[in-house]
Design a protein around this motif. Structure first.
Motif, PDB file in Angstrom:
ATOM      1  N   GLY A  97       0.820  -1.209   0.000  1.00  0.00           N
ATOM      2  CA  GLY A  97       0.000   0.000   0.000  1.00  0.00           C
ATOM      3  C   GLY A  97       0.854   1.259   0.000  1.00  0.00           C
ATOM      4  N   ARG A  98       0.437   2.234  -0.753  1.00  0.00           N
ATOM      5  CA  ARG A  98       1.175   3.506  -0.833  1.00  0.00           C
ATOM      6  C   ARG A  98       1.020   4.276   0.476  1.00  0.00           C
ATOM      7  N   ASP A  99       2.066   4.963   0.907  1.00  0.00           N
ATOM      8  CA  ASP A  99       2.011   5.719   2.157  1.00  0.00           C
ATOM      9  C   ASP A  99       1.798   7.202   1.873  1.00  0.00           C
ATOM     10  N   ARG A 100       0.664   7.728   2.320  1.00  0.00           N
ATOM     11  CA  ARG A 100       0.378   9.154   2.157  1.00  0.00           C
ATOM     12  C   ARG A 100       0.030   9.756   3.523  1.00  0.00           C
TER      13      ARG A 100
ATOM     14  N   LEU B  67      -7.705   4.122  -4.060  1.00  0.00           N
ATOM     15  CA  LEU B  67      -6.932   4.374  -2.840  1.00  0.00           C
ATOM     16  C   LEU B  67      -6.842   3.114  -2.001  1.00  0.00           C
TER      17      LEU B  67
ATOM     18  N   HIS C  83      -4.101   2.339   0.790  1.00  0.00           N
ATOM     19  CA  HIS C  83      -3.270   3.529   0.986  1.00  0.00           C
ATOM     20  C   HIS C  83      -3.130   3.816   2.482  1.00  0.00           C
TER      21      HIS C  83
ATOM     22  N   LEU D 216      -3.360   6.501   4.808  1.00  0.00           N
ATOM     23  CA  LEU D 216      -3.858   7.874   4.895  1.00  0.00           C
ATOM     24  C   LEU D 216      -3.958   8.322   6.347  1.00  0.00           C
TER      25      LEU D 216
ATOM     26  N   ALA E  54      -7.727   0.767   3.268  1.00  0.00           N
ATOM     27  CA  ALA E  54      -6.892   1.954   3.528  1.00  0.00           C
ATOM     28  C   ALA E  54      -6.812   2.196   5.032  1.00  0.00           C
TER      29      ALA E  54
END
Ligand code: SF4
Length: 292
Positions: free
Chosen positions: A179-182, A197, A200, A202, A220
């Motif tokens: 998962g992308r880290d934002r 998303l 993600h 978040l 997420a």
């Protein structure tokens, strides 16, 4: 690498108990905090003074019309069950007038919120050492929460939360592979309609007023994300991590918004859309009037 452990033997989901039961409380959240007149509260109210709408039997006199009467903040606040627990433990005649209760309430609320996250973490498929850490912190947090008002008031809640935040960060990373880290992203007013998303990170993201219509937020991590006014109509939050009732209640949704199983749909969102099921095909036909 230690293999993930299935969550089949996870403790029963305690989150059902970590919810406000105003019928067993004494109106603590309507007396103890101060309100400043704003879009969330229609009036100013100093700390320790009962709201003008609190009835003598500690019920809200405008409960059914809070949003229409200018008190949407009251529909968003949640004590995670700290209020009724403290009233029972304190066992004083007027809990709302007791200084010990006033000092202990915000601490117990934070501990109960933390238990909400830890209970969810305990049900995730995590490597055994991480699960053991979650169980250990859960036990220590439960022990702190079981104290009386004086003991609670002495708890350094900020330090407890900081330690838990680090652990929950590792839980999140393990539960969202790839998962992308934002984390802490500034997404105020962002147009994320239909965005993918999934998984993600978040955590702590500022999503105030973001357009998340139809977005796919499955899995997420939304711990502490600010969803005030975010448009979640038609969004899919199935399996979203560390989402709470106050976050959901502060957002906008509709009957098509999908939530994690532990969360109820806010009343102001409207009823859930019916689940579509496929009609069985008629032999030799296409179904419906066009096929007749
Ligand atoms: S409006 Fe109702 S829920 Fe809000 S503080 Fe007053 S009594 Fe409590």
């Amino acid at each position: 690498m230690t293999p993930p452990v299935p969550a089949a033997d996870a403790p029963a989901d305690r989150r059902r108990e970590l919810r406000a039961d105003c019928s067993a409380c004494a109106g603590l959240c309507c007396v103890l905090p101060a309100f400043a007149a704003s879009a969330d509260f229609a009036i100013d109210k100093p700390a320790g003074r009962a709201c003008v709408h609190l009835t003598p039997d500690a019920h809200c006199g405008i409960h059914a019309d809070l949003r229409q009467r200018g008190f949407p903040g009251c529909t968003v606040f949640d004590c995670f069950g700290a209020g009724q627990r403290l009233v029972q433990v304190a066992a004083v005649e007027r809990p709302v007038a007791d200084p010990g209760v006033a000092a202990a309430f915000p601490v117990l609320r934070q501990l109960h919120e933390l238990l909400w996250y830890l209970t969810e973490a305990a049900g995730l498929p995590l490597p055994a050492p991480l699960r053991a850490e979650v169980a250990d912190l859960t036990g220590r947090t439960e022990a702190l929460a079981a104290g009386g008002p004086a003991a609670l008031a002495a708890v350094d809640a900020a330090a407890v939360r900081a330690g838990a935040g680090e652990l929950l960060g590792r839980v999140s990373a393990a539960a969202r592979p790839g998962g992308r880290d934002r984390r802490d992203a500034d997404l105020v007013g962002a147009v994320l309609r239909g965005a993918d998303l999934r998984r993600h990170g978040l955590r702590g993201a500022y999503l105030i007023g973001a357009d998340l219509r139809g977005a796919d937020l499955r899995g997420a991590d939304l711990l502490g994300a600010d969803l005030r006014g975010a448009d979640l109509r038609g969004a899919d939050l199935t399996g979203a991590l560390f989402l709470t009732r106050p976050q959901v209640a502060a957002a906008r949704g509709d009957g098509a918004t999908r939530l994690p199983a532990a969360l109820e749909r806010p009343a102001h969102w409207g009823a859930a859309a019916p689940v579509r099921t496929r009609r069985p095909r008629r032999p030799g036909g296409r179904g419906g009037a066009a096929g007749r």
